[in-house]
Design an enzyme around this catalytic site. Structure first.
Site, PDB file in Angstrom:
ATOM      1  N   CYS A  12      -0.783  -2.833  -0.796  1.00 47.80           N
ATOM      2  CA  CYS A  12       0.181  -2.651  -2.018  1.00 47.80           C
ATOM      3  C   CYS A  12       1.105  -3.900  -2.090  1.00 47.80           C
ATOM      4  O   CYS A  12       1.160  -4.544  -1.342  1.00 47.80           O
ATOM      5  CB  CYS A  12       0.629  -1.291  -1.932  1.00 47.80           C
ATOM      6  SG  CYS A  12       2.083  -0.960  -0.814  1.00 47.80           S
ATOM      7  N   CYS A  86      -1.709  -4.006  -6.370  1.00 42.45           N
ATOM      8  CA  CYS A  86      -1.461  -5.430  -6.175  1.00 42.45           C
ATOM      9  C   CYS A  86      -2.175  -6.351  -7.176  1.00 42.45           C
ATOM     10  O   CYS A  86      -1.895  -7.555  -7.177  1.00 42.45           O
ATOM     11  CB  CYS A  86      -1.875  -5.805  -4.606  1.00 42.45           C
ATOM     12  SG  CYS A  86      -3.469  -5.924  -4.382  1.00 42.45           S
ATOM     13  N   CYS A  90      -4.637  -9.823  -4.707  1.00 48.74           N
ATOM     14  CA  CYS A  90      -5.687  -9.386  -3.676  1.00 48.74           C
ATOM     15  C   CYS A  90      -7.064 -10.277  -3.558  1.00 48.74           C
ATOM     16  O   CYS A  90      -7.566 -10.202  -4.440  1.00 48.74           O
ATOM     17  CB  CYS A  90      -6.100  -7.565  -3.792  1.00 48.74           C
ATOM     18  SG  CYS A  90      -4.708  -6.677  -3.710  1.00 48.74           S
TER      19      CYS A  90
END
Length: 134
Positions: A12, A86, A90
């Site tokens: 996250c 995110c 990512c």
């Protein structure tokens, strides 16, 4: 990654709430049958204390965890990457299993509002464990 057990990475933004709770649940449920990691694209200085309290209520201690920066190596090591808001931060590698869990960020919320998020995380982790067949 261990040859005999899957590796799961929870990601996250701040690695202070959702991903820490998920990692705590997975460690508690799967024990040493799964390698558990968590990271954030913009890690906070410490784990969200309200998330710590919410997890304490269900007997899981995440107080000693420290937010970590998301690295390409962490994603490369994981068999399963679970993202939680995110977005484009990512990294994506072909052949990896990705899941995106849409969960409210507990940052700044009171305990009574974090409990339902915690419970949702637990249910998702339980389903994940079943899908890993560990």
């Amino acid at each position: 990654m261990s040859e005999s057990r899957p590796a799961v990475l929870f990601v996250c933004v701040h690695n202070a709430g959702r991903s820490q709770m998920a990692a705590g649940f997975l460690r508690a449920i799967a024990g040493d049958r799964v390698d558990v990691y968590s990271a954030g694209s913009e890690p906070a200085d410490q784990v969200n204390q309200v998330a710590v309290g919410a997890m304490h209520e269900v007997g899981i201690d995440i107080v000693g965890q420290t937010p970590a920066i998301l690295t390409t190596d962490a994603v490369r090591t994981a068999d399963v990457v679970v993202t939680m808001g995110c977005g484009d931060a990512c990294p994506v590698f072909p052949g990896k299993r990705y899941e995106d869990w849409e969960l409210q960020d507990p940052a700044g919320l009171p305990l009574e509002d974090v409990r339902p998020i915690r419970d949702d995380v637990r249910a998702r982790v339980e389903r994940l464990v079943t899908s890993l067949s560990v």
